[in-house]
Design an enzyme around this catalytic site. Sequence first.
Site, short mmCIF file in Angstrom:
data_model
loop_
_atom_site.label_atom_id
_atom_site.label_comp_id
_atom_site.label_asym_id
_atom_site.label_seq_id
_atom_site.Cartn_x
_atom_site.Cartn_y
_atom_site.Cartn_z
N TRP A 10 2.71 0.49 7.58
CA TRP A 10 3.07 -0.94 7.58
C TRP A 10 1.84 -1.84 7.72
O TRP A 10 1.96 -3.05 7.61
CB TRP A 10 4.08 -1.22 8.70
CG TRP A 10 5.50 -0.91 8.33
CD1 TRP A 10 5.92 0.00 7.40
CD2 TRP A 10 6.68 -1.52 8.87
NE1 TRP A 10 7.30 0.00 7.32
CE2 TRP A 10 7.79 -0.92 8.22
CE3 TRP A 10 6.93 -2.48 9.83
CZ2 TRP A 10 9.11 -1.28 8.50
CZ3 TRP A 10 8.25 -2.84 10.13
CH2 TRP A 10 9.33 -2.25 9.46
N LYS A 11 0.67 -1.24 8.01
CA LYS A 11 -0.56 -2.03 8.20
C LYS A 11 -0.30 -3.17 9.20
O LYS A 11 0.46 -2.99 10.13
CB LYS A 11 -1.05 -2.57 6.85
CG LYS A 11 -1.12 -1.49 5.77
CD LYS A 11 -1.88 -1.96 4.58
CE LYS A 11 -1.77 -0.93 3.48
NZ LYS A 11 -2.68 -1.14 2.39
N GLU A 95 -9.26 0.98 4.56
CA GLU A 95 -9.40 -0.38 5.12
C GLU A 95 -10.17 -0.33 6.44
O GLU A 95 -10.93 -1.25 6.76
CB GLU A 95 -8.01 -1.02 5.28
CG GLU A 95 -7.45 -1.43 3.92
CD GLU A 95 -5.95 -1.48 3.83
OE1 GLU A 95 -5.26 -1.43 4.87
OE2 GLU A 95 -5.44 -1.55 2.69
N GLY A 223 2.09 2.12 1.32
CA GLY A 223 1.87 0.86 2.02
C GLY A 223 3.00 -0.12 1.72
O GLY A 223 4.08 -0.06 2.32
N GLY A 224 2.76 -1.01 0.77
CA GLY A 224 3.69 -2.11 0.48
C GLY A 224 5.15 -1.67 0.30
O GLY A 224 6.06 -2.32 0.82
C1 PEP Z 1 -1.98 2.42 1.93
O1 PEP Z 1 -2.26 1.41 2.54
O2 PEP Z 1 -2.20 3.50 2.46
C2 PEP Z 1 -1.40 2.29 0.60
C3 PEP Z 1 -1.31 3.36 -0.12
O3 PEP Z 1 -0.97 1.04 0.21
P1 PEP Z 1 -0.11 0.68 -1.10
O4 PEP Z 1 1.01 1.70 -1.21
O5 PEP Z 1 0.40 -0.70 -0.86
O6 PEP Z 1 -1.03 0.78 -2.27
#
Ligand code: PEP
Length: 242
Positions: A10-11, A95, A223-224
């Site tokens: 979820w960051k 990140e 992620g998203g």
């Molecule tokens: C992540 O942050 O690990 C990621 C894979 O993000 P996203 O799926 O949004 O690309």
Amino acid sequence: MPCKLAAGNWKMNGLRADLVELRALVAVQPAPDCGVLICPPATLLAPMAEIAAGSHVQLGGQDCHTGKSGAHTGDISADMLADAGARYVILGHSERRADHGESSDLVAEKARAAHSAGLIAIICVGETEAERDAGATLDVVLSQLKASTPAGATAANTVIAYEPVWAIGTGRTPTLEQIAEVHDALRATVPDADMSLLYGGSVKPGNAAEIFGLANVDGALVGGASLKAADFGAIISALDAA
Ligand code: PEP
């Protein structure tokens, strides 16, 4: 055999109002054969642990300090994550490598701390676009893998996530051949051949099934698309069917 795992990152997203998504995931999603994991911001770990108790959904942190406790303002230890209900912790996400200058040596030290606290470390590796364009993808990924994985890492305490930096949050994904090339190389290099290998980078309900069809892809770090139960549930179903 490696375990299948759908992991949501979820960051820095999620307020208590968003706990409704976890409730939906716990209630609607039938318990799948694969593992299901949500790594929320640390503020939501404890309330999520209450909601997820007794369900198929496990929880994880997004980073941890190398120490157990002490004068490290703003940091969180692996023991604290475990105490709040986490079973996993993501380490070395690109990140954090970019925003906080984390080296692979530091990631290995964090993984040792995670293992000592009984957590499963999800160690992230991945190349930048410039590194891919320079033909250095395998060199970069395999050297990150070797330097970030501590002695004592096994399939029981460590998962590896291949996340090309240029694919994270961009809607761009490598071709299936490019993903397979890296995952095959990771499988040949990991210290324990049964370690689960996740792919991460713009995984969505629409592309999950084809990615999970690859021989050495055991799941995804998402992620998203993990923020909404409907999308993440569809990805879990695709993994379950793979
Ligand atoms: C992540 O942050 O690990 C990621 C894979 O993000 P996203 O799926 O949004 O690309």
